[in-house]
Design an enzyme around this catalytic site. Structure first.
Site, mmCIF file in Angstrom:
data_model
loop_
_atom_site.group_PDB
_atom_site.id
_atom_site.type_symbol
_atom_site.label_atom_id
_atom_site.label_comp_id
_atom_site.label_asym_id
_atom_site.label_seq_id
_atom_site.Cartn_x
_atom_site.Cartn_y
_atom_site.Cartn_z
ATOM 1 N N ASP A 73 0.814 -1.208 0.000
ATOM 2 C CA ASP A 73 0.000 0.000 0.000
ATOM 3 C C ASP A 73 0.855 1.270 0.000
ATOM 4 O O ASP A 73 0.538 2.252 -0.656
ATOM 5 C CB ASP A 73 -0.861 -0.030 1.286
ATOM 6 C CG ASP A 73 -2.265 0.477 1.054
ATOM 7 O OD1 ASP A 73 -2.583 0.858 -0.077
ATOM 8 O OD2 ASP A 73 -3.051 0.487 2.020
ATOM 9 N N LYS A 76 -10.763 8.003 9.936
ATOM 10 C CA LYS A 76 -10.674 8.106 8.470
ATOM 11 C C LYS A 76 -9.207 8.025 8.091
ATOM 12 O O LYS A 76 -8.448 8.959 8.302
ATOM 13 C CB LYS A 76 -11.278 9.450 8.016
ATOM 14 C CG LYS A 76 -11.894 9.446 6.658
ATOM 15 C CD LYS A 76 -11.020 9.625 5.444
ATOM 16 C CE LYS A 76 -10.000 10.685 5.342
ATOM 17 N NZ LYS A 76 -8.989 10.292 4.302
ATOM 18 N N PRO A 77 -8.778 6.872 7.549
ATOM 19 C CA PRO A 77 -7.366 6.756 7.150
ATOM 20 C C PRO A 77 -7.108 7.542 5.864
ATOM 21 O O PRO A 77 -8.051 7.934 5.173
ATOM 22 C CB PRO A 77 -7.195 5.260 6.889
ATOM 23 C CG PRO A 77 -8.549 4.649 6.903
ATOM 24 C CD PRO A 77 -9.572 5.683 7.206
ATOM 25 N N SER A 78 -5.838 7.706 5.538
ATOM 26 C CA SER A 78 -5.511 8.324 4.249
ATOM 27 C C SER A 78 -6.053 7.447 3.119
ATOM 28 O O SER A 78 -5.946 6.215 3.164
ATOM 29 C CB SER A 78 -4.000 8.474 4.105
ATOM 30 O OG SER A 78 -3.695 8.780 2.754
ATOM 31 N N THR A 105 -3.870 21.052 5.490
ATOM 32 C CA THR A 105 -5.085 20.330 5.872
ATOM 33 C C THR A 105 -5.418 20.603 7.335
ATOM 34 O O THR A 105 -6.597 20.782 7.689
ATOM 35 C CB THR A 105 -4.907 18.813 5.671
ATOM 36 O OG1 THR A 105 -4.228 18.601 4.444
ATOM 37 C CG2 THR A 105 -6.226 18.097 5.638
ATOM 38 N N GLU A 118 -1.401 16.998 14.982
ATOM 39 C CA GLU A 118 0.003 16.589 14.809
ATOM 40 C C GLU A 118 0.346 16.897 13.370
ATOM 41 O O GLU A 118 -0.156 16.222 12.462
ATOM 42 C CB GLU A 118 0.151 15.076 15.029
ATOM 43 C CG GLU A 118 -0.167 14.594 16.411
ATOM 44 C CD GLU A 118 0.955 14.842 17.391
ATOM 45 O OE1 GLU A 118 2.001 15.389 16.992
ATOM 46 O OE2 GLU A 118 0.768 14.506 18.557
ATOM 47 N N CYS A 134 7.300 12.493 9.503
ATOM 48 C CA CYS A 134 7.041 13.843 10.022
ATOM 49 C C CYS A 134 8.215 14.365 10.829
ATOM 50 O O CYS A 134 8.500 15.550 10.821
ATOM 51 C CB CYS A 134 5.775 13.849 10.856
ATOM 52 S SG CYS A 134 5.780 12.556 12.106
ATOM 53 N N GLU A 176 8.849 21.718 4.221
ATOM 54 C CA GLU A 176 8.885 20.268 4.423
ATOM 55 C C GLU A 176 8.912 19.582 3.055
ATOM 56 O O GLU A 176 8.016 19.795 2.239
ATOM 57 C CB GLU A 176 7.649 19.831 5.218
ATOM 58 C CG GLU A 176 7.715 18.385 5.636
ATOM 59 C CD GLU A 176 6.471 17.946 6.404
ATOM 60 O OE1 GLU A 176 5.358 18.334 6.018
ATOM 61 O OE2 GLU A 176 6.635 17.197 7.380
HETATM 62 P P1 NAD Z 1 -2.557 15.372 4.409
HETATM 63 O O1 NAD Z 1 -2.730 16.573 5.274
HETATM 64 O O2 NAD Z 1 -2.628 15.525 2.944
HETATM 65 O O3 NAD Z 1 -3.658 14.259 4.760
HETATM 66 C C1 NAD Z 1 -3.834 13.797 6.075
HETATM 67 C C2 NAD Z 1 -5.237 13.263 6.199
HETATM 68 O O4 NAD Z 1 -6.145 14.350 6.075
HETATM 69 C C3 NAD Z 1 -5.629 12.242 5.148
HETATM 70 O O5 NAD Z 1 -6.417 11.233 5.734
HETATM 71 C C4 NAD Z 1 -6.467 13.058 4.178
HETATM 72 O O6 NAD Z 1 -7.408 12.306 3.467
HETATM 73 C C5 NAD Z 1 -7.169 14.015 5.138
HETATM 74 N N1 NAD Z 1 -7.674 15.244 4.535
HETATM 75 C C6 NAD Z 1 -7.280 15.864 3.396
HETATM 76 N N2 NAD Z 1 -8.033 16.969 3.180
HETATM 77 C C7 NAD Z 1 -8.904 17.061 4.210
HETATM 78 C C8 NAD Z 1 -9.919 17.996 4.553
HETATM 79 N N3 NAD Z 1 -10.192 19.052 3.801
HETATM 80 N N4 NAD Z 1 -10.613 17.794 5.690
HETATM 81 C C9 NAD Z 1 -10.349 16.734 6.480
HETATM 82 N N5 NAD Z 1 -9.403 15.811 6.205
HETATM 83 C C10 NAD Z 1 -8.681 15.973 5.078
HETATM 84 O O7 NAD Z 1 -1.217 14.701 4.890
HETATM 85 P P2 NAD Z 1 -0.504 13.431 4.245
HETATM 86 O O8 NAD Z 1 0.042 13.859 2.930
HETATM 87 O O9 NAD Z 1 -1.392 12.248 4.330
HETATM 88 O O10 NAD Z 1 0.675 13.203 5.280
HETATM 89 C C11 NAD Z 1 1.828 13.934 5.246
HETATM 90 C C12 NAD Z 1 1.833 15.013 6.302
HETATM 91 O O11 NAD Z 1 1.513 14.452 7.569
HETATM 92 C C13 NAD Z 1 3.182 15.636 6.448
HETATM 93 O O12 NAD Z 1 3.078 17.023 6.559
HETATM 94 C C14 NAD Z 1 3.703 15.041 7.749
HETATM 95 O O13 NAD Z 1 4.672 15.817 8.386
HETATM 96 C C15 NAD Z 1 2.457 14.901 8.536
HETATM 97 N N6 NAD Z 1 2.614 13.893 9.590
HETATM 98 C C16 NAD Z 1 2.711 14.313 10.880
HETATM 99 C C17 NAD Z 1 2.891 13.388 11.898
HETATM 100 C C18 NAD Z 1 2.981 13.843 13.325
HETATM 101 O O14 NAD Z 1 2.818 13.026 14.216
HETATM 102 N N7 NAD Z 1 3.235 15.104 13.587
HETATM 103 C C19 NAD Z 1 2.961 12.019 11.602
HETATM 104 C C20 NAD Z 1 2.857 11.624 10.275
HETATM 105 C C21 NAD Z 1 2.679 12.585 9.269
#
Ligand code: NAD
Length: 502
Positions: A105, A187-189, A244, A262, A296, A397
């Site tokens: 995945d 809600k997972p990615s 987001t 986070e 992250c 980032e």
């Molecule tokens: P993202 O912000 O694109 O997505 C995160 C989640 O939010 C996904 O499930 C996505 O579907 C959802 N999402 C997107 N648009 C939304 C909206 N309008 N309303 C509600 N939910 C929405 O992030 P990503 O690309 O999946 O992950 C990468 C980012 O996550 C990086 O910036 C990374 O640093 C951060 N991250 C932080 C930590 C931490 O613990 N601080 C851990 C892992 C990743």
């Protein structure tokens, strides 16, 4: 090449037939699905339900009903602990299947996926033990009253998670919430939903009652936004990017409901001149290249004392070139593919911009389109030197296997450079000097500081950031703060005194 074989248990979770809502696998209301791509080949190997506001409303309703029914929220904490322990056990039993699914995945190497799954079991075991250790307080207060301050489960919890550590970071969220007695809608990615949908099914089998742990897959714009703006979600916990996170916080502000965030990072990893060079170079490489740099807390900004700069850079380049960038199911793989074509383009764009601003590309870049790099989204371990604090690459980032190197000449300058970022998630310090290390722990503005180490995030201690990296904490007993509320009970031990008696 020794490819990890398809484990027997994987087929069960390979093609999910629906969300997990109210104890059942439920097809999406709209009937739509999203393709699931293997990032290392581009092959579409599965589909997941494309949830929308209707599916989210169904899940929130089920969560509310289960919370009100009290089958979990008012269950003995020791019982909750036993069930979480059983779930941990089941995840350990299914470890190879879950690791295989995670690798397909996300594109991460199978060895790293296995570490994620072991880590997930450890998170559940920790919160299994903590379930009976959540204490309130009592105190005598004036007027001969007994003050009882109860910690209660916060209610219905919405959780939105990213794609980089799908099950592991998912467990950072759902394990403490379940430990506290909350009902969860997660809600997972949309890029990596398989293992969390599987975990919700395993949770049911382990004894989590129907409606208590619901997983709804779908895009952020549809299912994610619906969850963040649902008025019956008491607490929303989000892990993802800043853009987001800001949208989620806006939605929650309109509802006046608490939120835990986070977010991203641009973490400094500082090597002082007195550091053990061999260990520091190994730590710098591990800090940025683990999980393809899609981390992250990646140590993406290496700050190196000028006296040892050239030696460290040479060592780092040697390390970067030696990393085995192989198909992620290959047992020898040390780095897999980036999660998507869009993400690989973004990482490449950052590197091009850095070079245009004056950085030197010392190794790495996009992988040549040949051999196993022909298909999929590959990027080689990349070292950029001569990166100045004015460069975008120093601030933004990148979220890929790209490290920037910047020189410093004094402790003051190192700390100033380390703190010159809008983020504050993590930092690393390599030094043999105890006083210098202590000064850094005091002056670095970040939620986590590693001394002569980088990357481990054991569940026993909290994880989270300051500044634009978010607020609230995953892990440790501190996560309980997110998923409980305080209720004060004032119990009079004296006759009621009538205010109007005269
Ligand atoms: P993202 O912000 O694109 O997505 C995160 C989640 O939010 C996904 O499930 C996505 O579907 C959802 N999402 C997107 N648009 C939304 C909206 N309008 N309303 C509600 N939910 C929405 O992030 P990503 O690309 O999946 O992950 C990468 C980012 O996550 C990086 O910036 C990374 O640093 C951060 N991250 C932080 C930590 C931490 O613990 N601080 C851990 C892992 C990743």
């Amino acid at each position: 090449m020794t490819t990890a074989p398809v484990p027997p248990g994987a087929a069960r979770f390979l093609r999910p037939r629906g969300h997990v809502i109210d104890g059942r696998v439920v097809p999406p209301i709209g009937g739509d699905t999203l393709p699931v791509e293997d990032p290392s080949t581009g092959e579409i190997f599965s589909h997941i339900p494309a949830g929308d506001a209707g599916d989210v409303a169904h899940a929130v309703q089920a969560a509310r009903a289960s919370f009100n029914a009290g089958t979990w929220s008012r269950a003995d904490p020791a019982h909750r602990g036993r069930v979480l322990w059983a779930l941990a056990r089941s995840i350990r039993d299914q470890a190879e299947a879950l690791a295989w699914l995670e690798t397909r995945d996300s594109g991460k190497p199978i060895a790293e996926a296995r570490a994620d799954i072991t880590g997930t079991a450890e998170i559940l075991e920790y919160y299994a033990g903590l379930a009976s250790q959540i204490f309130g307080q009592t105190t005598r207060v004036p007027g001969n009253n007994l003050g009882m301050v109860l910690r209660e489960p916060a209610g219905v919890v919405g959780q939105i998670t990213p794609w980089n550590f799908p099950l592991y970071v998912g467990a950072w969220k759902f394990a403490p919430a379940l430990c506290c007695g909350c009902s969860v809608v997660l809600k997972p990615s949309e890029l990596t939903s398989l293992t969390l949908l599987a975990a919700a099914e395993l949770a049911l089998a382990a004894g989590v009652p129907p409606g208590v742990f619901n997983v709804v897959s779908g895009t952020g714009a549809s299912a994610g936004a619906a969850l963040a703006s649902h008025p019956d979600v008491d607490i929303l916990a989000f892990t993802g990017g800043v853009v987001t996170g800001r949208k989620v916080l806006h939605a929650r502000a309109d509802l006046l409901r608490p939120t835990q965030l986070e977010l991203g990072g641009k973490s400094p990893n500082i090597i002082f001149a007195d550091a053990d060079r061999v260990q520091a170079i190994a730590g710098a490489a591990f800090g940025i290249f683990y999980n393809q740099g899609e981390n992250c807390n990646a140590g993406s900004r290496l700050l190196v004392h000028a006296d040892i700069h050239d030696e460290v850079v040479a060592g780092l380049i040697a390390r970067a070139r030696a990393i085995r960038v192989l198909p992620p199911l290959d047992e020898q793989s040390q780095m897999g593919a980036l999660v998507s074509a869009a993400h690989a383009r973004k990482v490449a764009g950052h590197v091009e911009a850095a070079i245009a601003e004056g950085a030197s590309l010392r190794c790495g870049g996009p992988a040549p389109r040949q051999g196993h790099f022909e298909r999929g989204h590959w990027f080689l371990p990349t070292v950029l030197t001569d990166v100045a604090p004015t460069h975008r690459a120093f601030h933004e980032e990148i979220f890929g296997p790209v490290i920037t190197v910047t020189k410093f000449s004094s402790d003051d300058e190192a700390i100033e450079l380390a703190n010159a970022t809008e983020f504050g998630l993590a930092a690393g310090v390599w030094t043999a000097d105890v006083k210098r290390a202590l000064r850094c722990t005091q002056e670095l503005r970040s939620g986590y500081v590693w001394i002569n180490n980088y990357n481990p995030t054991p569940v026993e201690v909290p994880f989270g950031g300051v500044k634009s990296s978010g607020f609230g904490r995953d892990c440790g007993p501190q996560a309980v703060d997110t998923y409980t509320t305080w209720k004060t009970v004032l119990w009079s031990l004296a006759p009621f005194e009538d205010w109007y008696k005269h």
